[in-house]
Design an enzyme around this catalytic site. Structure first.
Site, PDB file in Angstrom:
ATOM      1  N   CYS A  36      11.885  -3.685  -9.639  1.00 34.07           N
ATOM      2  CA  CYS A  36      11.646  -4.070 -11.029  1.00 34.07           C
ATOM      3  C   CYS A  36      12.082  -2.975 -11.984  1.00 34.07           C
ATOM      4  O   CYS A  36      11.896  -1.787 -11.707  1.00 34.07           O
ATOM      5  CB  CYS A  36      10.165  -4.362 -11.224  1.00 34.07           C
ATOM      6  N   ARG A  53      10.279 -12.743  -5.550  1.00 37.12           N
ATOM      7  CA  ARG A  53      10.298 -11.465  -4.826  1.00 37.12           C
ATOM      8  C   ARG A  53       8.922 -11.139  -4.282  1.00 37.12           C
ATOM      9  O   ARG A  53       8.788 -10.458  -3.265  1.00 37.12           O
ATOM     10  CB  ARG A  53      10.714 -10.318  -5.771  1.00 37.12           C
ATOM     11  N   LYS A  58       2.758  -7.924  -0.046  1.00 37.83           N
ATOM     12  CA  LYS A  58       4.172  -7.511  -0.154  1.00 37.83           C
ATOM     13  C   LYS A  58       4.305  -6.004   0.073  1.00 37.83           C
ATOM     14  O   LYS A  58       5.213  -5.547   0.778  1.00 37.83           O
ATOM     15  CB  LYS A  58       4.698  -7.874  -1.551  1.00 37.83           C
ATOM     16  N   ASN A  59       3.396  -5.247  -0.531  1.00 37.11           N
ATOM     17  CA  ASN A  59       3.548  -3.795  -0.525  1.00 37.11           C
ATOM     18  C   ASN A  59       3.066  -3.136   0.774  1.00 37.11           C
ATOM     19  O   ASN A  59       3.117  -1.917   0.900  1.00 37.11           O
ATOM     20  CB  ASN A  59       2.878  -3.190  -1.763  1.00 37.11           C
ATOM     21  N   ARG A  80      13.605  -1.844  -3.564  1.00 41.92           N
ATOM     22  CA  ARG A  80      13.403  -0.392  -3.436  1.00 41.92           C
ATOM     23  C   ARG A  80      13.063   0.027  -2.002  1.00 41.92           C
ATOM     24  O   ARG A  80      13.045   1.205  -1.692  1.00 41.92           O
ATOM     25  CB  ARG A  80      12.262   0.049  -4.356  1.00 41.92           C
ATOM     26  N   ARG A  83      11.913   5.104 -12.396  1.00 43.79           N
ATOM     27  CA  ARG A  83      11.706   4.953 -10.955  1.00 43.79           C
ATOM     28  C   ARG A  83      12.610   5.885 -10.132  1.00 43.79           C
ATOM     29  O   ARG A  83      13.409   5.453  -9.309  1.00 43.79           O
ATOM     30  CB  ARG A  83      11.854   3.489 -10.526  1.00 43.79           C
ATOM     31  N   ASP A 124      -0.131  -2.938 -11.403  1.00 43.45           N
ATOM     32  CA  ASP A 124       0.362  -4.310 -11.193  1.00 43.45           C
ATOM     33  C   ASP A 124      -0.624  -5.373 -11.683  1.00 43.45           C
ATOM     34  O   ASP A 124      -0.306  -6.552 -11.677  1.00 43.45           O
ATOM     35  CB  ASP A 124       0.638  -4.536  -9.699  1.00 43.45           C
ATOM     36  N   VAL A 130       1.008   4.741 -15.136  1.00 46.11           N
ATOM     37  CA  VAL A 130       1.777   4.897 -13.889  1.00 46.11           C
ATOM     38  C   VAL A 130       3.281   4.811 -14.150  1.00 46.11           C
ATOM     39  O   VAL A 130       4.054   5.632 -13.649  1.00 46.11           O
ATOM     40  CB  VAL A 130       1.327   3.861 -12.835  1.00 46.11           C
TER      41      VAL A 130
HETATM   42  N1  EPU Z   1       7.844   8.694  -9.042  1.00 46.68           N
HETATM   43  C1  EPU Z   1       8.659   9.776  -9.303  1.00 46.68           C
HETATM   44  N2  EPU Z   1       9.468  10.222  -8.287  1.00 46.68           N
HETATM   45  C2  EPU Z   1       9.494   9.633  -7.065  1.00 46.68           C
HETATM   46  C3  EPU Z   1       8.653   8.528  -6.801  1.00 46.68           C
HETATM   47  C4  EPU Z   1       7.833   8.071  -7.831  1.00 46.68           C
HETATM   48  O1  EPU Z   1       8.662  10.333 -10.395  1.00 46.68           O
HETATM   49  O2  EPU Z   1      10.257  10.094  -6.182  1.00 46.68           O
HETATM   50  C5  EPU Z   1       6.989   8.178 -10.127  1.00 46.68           C
HETATM   51  C6  EPU Z   1       7.406   6.766 -10.535  1.00 46.68           C
HETATM   52  O3  EPU Z   1       8.499   6.776 -11.421  1.00 46.68           O
HETATM   53  C7  EPU Z   1       6.145   6.229 -11.157  1.00 46.68           C
HETATM   54  C8  EPU Z   1       5.055   6.906 -10.305  1.00 46.68           C
HETATM   55  O4  EPU Z   1       5.668   8.020  -9.670  1.00 46.68           O
HETATM   56  O5  EPU Z   1       6.040   6.658 -12.477  1.00 46.68           O
HETATM   57  C9  EPU Z   1       4.441   6.014  -9.276  1.00 46.68           C
HETATM   58  O6  EPU Z   1       5.437   5.452  -8.429  1.00 46.68           O
HETATM   59  P1  EPU Z   1       5.145   5.080  -6.895  1.00 46.68           P
HETATM   60  O7  EPU Z   1       6.074   5.868  -6.037  1.00 46.68           O
HETATM   61  O8  EPU Z   1       3.687   5.200  -6.628  1.00 46.68           O
HETATM   62  O9  EPU Z   1       5.550   3.557  -6.869  1.00 46.68           O
HETATM   63  P2  EPU Z   1       6.470   2.803  -5.834  1.00 46.68           P
HETATM   64  O10 EPU Z   1       6.188   3.233  -4.444  1.00 46.68           O
HETATM   65  O11 EPU Z   1       7.892   2.814  -6.305  1.00 46.68           O
HETATM   66  C10 EPU Z   1       4.760   0.911  -5.331  1.00 46.68           C
HETATM   67  C11 EPU Z   1       4.782  -0.583  -5.437  1.00 46.68           C
HETATM   68  C12 EPU Z   1       4.711  -0.995  -6.896  1.00 46.68           C
HETATM   69  C13 EPU Z   1       3.433  -0.423  -7.500  1.00 46.68           C
HETATM   70  C14 EPU Z   1       3.401   1.093  -7.316  1.00 46.68           C
HETATM   71  C15 EPU Z   1       2.109   1.719  -7.802  1.00 46.68           C
HETATM   72  C16 EPU Z   1       6.087  -1.226  -3.544  1.00 46.68           C
HETATM   73  C17 EPU Z   1       7.347  -1.808  -3.034  1.00 46.68           C
HETATM   74  N3  EPU Z   1       6.011  -1.090  -4.859  1.00 46.68           N
HETATM   75  O12 EPU Z   1       5.942   1.337  -6.030  1.00 46.68           O
HETATM   76  O13 EPU Z   1       4.632  -2.400  -6.898  1.00 46.68           O
HETATM   77  O14 EPU Z   1       3.392  -0.740  -8.862  1.00 46.68           O
HETATM   78  O15 EPU Z   1       3.563   1.422  -5.918  1.00 46.68           O
HETATM   79  O16 EPU Z   1       1.027   1.212  -7.085  1.00 46.68           O
HETATM   80  O17 EPU Z   1       5.177  -0.931  -2.791  1.00 46.68           O
HETATM   81  C18 EPU Z   1       5.034  -4.541  -7.673  1.00 46.68           C
HETATM   82  O18 EPU Z   1       4.504  -4.941  -6.636  1.00 46.68           O
HETATM   83  O19 EPU Z   1       5.336  -5.295  -8.625  1.00 46.68           O
HETATM   84  C19 EPU Z   1       5.327  -3.127  -7.820  1.00 46.68           C
HETATM   85  C20 EPU Z   1       6.124  -2.629  -8.761  1.00 46.68           C
END
Ligand code: EPU
Length: 453
Positions: free
Chosen positions: A136, A433, A38-39, A112, A141, A325, A347
């Site tokens: 989620c 999802r 998915k990611n 997202r 976030r 995850d 995280v």
């Molecule tokens: N963060 C910030 N500011 C930002 C972006 C992120 O403070 O502008 C913080 C977040 O709040 C969090 C941390 O940085 O505390 C990490 O967030 P990250 O940006 O790495 O996560 P993401 O890109 O929103 C993706 C996956 C998530 C997975 C995380 C960590 C997707 C669509 N989602 O989220 O997957 O947990 O990376 O590996 O790729 C899931 O699959 O269930 C899921 C939530």
């Protein structure tokens, strides 16, 4: 909306099968196949927007996050059809155009991924509108890293009540960006924007998850020049144009870990077809420490208990650490382990909410919102560390529970299958999802359940 033959509403939920009645207490055994991650898949679909030719993406899972991105691509004029083989998509961006506000807004709150449309749309159209984001509810976030990076590329960012409007009056140029934290999404944002920005971009403190490396592979196939340097540094030399790609997505290691945890929790034996060792080394170490067993095979990994499960201490982290995850399904297995387990979540700041339902089912879990230790924070900006302490083994019993988010929801279903007696699990649509053919896979593993609403 349909994706590979399923009916999905624009808010991302499949329109049937929202409530399950589950009779637990039986081991889950059999084979499940995992497809593309998915990611990665959703990001590779966005990357297709950058090309001047059609792209083909293979092993696309039948999940509602893919349907949301597909629909958003379509409202921007990308033609999305079935690809050359089952489970593949052909994405043709040759007629990309500005979408109407109402069409984009229909996707508000669904996922997202739309934030990653910023760079590609700015390159293609000179402007972008991004609806309010979903995903989620596992913490704040925020998207500050994304917006800061886009501004450094030269984008003008205007926050509006219903979303974010961006423009690039003078085009986008390369930038020096140092992420405060190796965010997966912000790293993808930079990659998808820098590949066609004028000049070179240096990204420091980048995320290096396998899905990011696969996205880099996709972009390289399109003609991008991206080098990965030591210490989380990625260099991107912008190019004038990109072509299409033909790519088989990396397997979904989050789904693979979920089924592995299901085998441990229910004392079953599950062969996860398509799972590979390299991307799961950290998870496999924890499986072994907790008393699980696995056989690595050419075409997948077989998971089972190796004897009694034992308590373990785990801290989630960015790659190559233990993924955030993975902790939710693991915690279900840990309720069946002898002794005390401690899981530190570093995280996200709010990713133990799902444990309340496990406690309702008889688990002994205490959550410490501020963590167990004082001292310097790994992420000083916010106090992210939370800890969950799990004492086991505890028999679980059936309960009436409501799925809160994707991974937590999967864990609820596995807990219900581990528990003696009957459970009612509501809001199952969220699980679709990220888990393809979820109910079919449960059936194939011998789960005893009915769809009751
Ligand atoms: N963060 C910030 N500011 C930002 C972006 C992120 O403070 O502008 C913080 C977040 O709040 C969090 C941390 O940085 O505390 C990490 O967030 P990250 O940006 O790495 O996560 P993401 O890109 O929103 C993706 C996956 C998530 C997975 C995380 C960590 C997707 C669509 N989602 O989220 O997957 O947990 O990376 O590996 O790729 C899931 O699959 O269930 C899921 C939530």
């Amino acid at each position: 909306m349909t994706l590979l033959g399923e009916t999905i509403s624009t808010n991302g939920a499949k329109q049937e099968g929202e409530i399950l009645s589950i009779r637990g207490g039986q081991p889950l055994s059999g084979t499940v196949e995992v497809k593309g991650a998915k990611n990665l898949v959703t990001k590779a679909m966005v990357a297709a927007l950058l090309g001047e030719e059609p792209s083909v993406l293979r092993d696309v899972p039948d999940i509602s996050d893919v349907a949301v991105v597909r629909s958003l691509l379509e409202v921007h004029g990308v033609r999305v059809d079935e690809g050359p083989e089952r489970g593949s998509l052909r994405l043709d961006p040759q007629d990309v155009e500005s979408a109407h506000f109402e069409e984009i807004d229909a996707h508000a709150g669904a996922s997202r991924i739309p934030i990653l449309f910023c760079g590609p749309l700015l390159h293609r159209l000179g402007q972008a509108f991004i609806p309010d984001l979903g995903g989620c509810r596992i913490g704040d976030r925020p998207i500050d890293f994304h917006l800061d990076a886009l501004r450094k590329f030269g984008a003008v960012v205007e926050k509006q009540p219903s979303g974010i409007r961006l423009s690039a009056p003078r085009g986008l140029h390369g930038a020096n960006i140092h992420l405060p934290y190796p965010s997966v999404g912000a790293t993808e944002q930079v990659l998808l924007t820098a590949v066609r920005a004028a000049g070179t971009t240096e990204l420091r403190n980048a995320a290096i998850e396998p899905e990011i490396m696969d996205l880099i592979a996709v972009l390289q196939k399109m003609g991008a020049i991206i080098s990965y340097e030591p210490n989380r540094v990625i260099l991107i030399e912008g190019v004038d144009s990109l072509r299409g790609y033909d790519h088989r997505a990396i397997f979904d290691r989050n789904e693979a870990a979920s089924w592995a945890a299901a085998a441990l929790a229910t004392d079953g034996e599950i062969f996860v077809g398509g799972a590979k060792q390299q991307e799961m080394l950290t998870f496999l170490n924890v499986v072994r420490k907790v008393g699980g067993d696995f056989d690595i095979r050419e075409d997948g990994i077989l998971f089972r208990r190796g004897g009694e499960l034992r308590g373990v201490t785990v801290e989630t982290d960015v790659h190559p650490g233990f993924m955030t995850d993975w902790q939710q399904p693991l915690i279900v297995a840990l309720t069946q382990a002898h002794g005390r387990s401690v899981v530190h979540e570093t995280v996200y700041e709010n990713r133990f909410g799902f444990t309340q339902a496990l406690v309702k089912m008889g688990a002994q879990i205490s959550v410490y919102p501020n963590g167990l230790q004082e001292g310097p924070r790994r992420v000083p900006r916010r106090s992210l560390e939370q800890a969950a302490v799990i004492d086991g083994p505890t028999p679980l019993h059936g309960a009436d529970i409501t799925v809160p988010d994707l991974r937590g929801g999967y864990s609820h279903v596995i807990a219900a299958l581990t528990a003696e007696g009957e459970s009612v699990v509501r809001n199952i649509g969220i699980i679709r999802r990220g888990y393809a053919d979820f109910l079919d896979k449960l059936s194939a593993l011998g789960a005893d359940f009915d769809v009751i609403g």
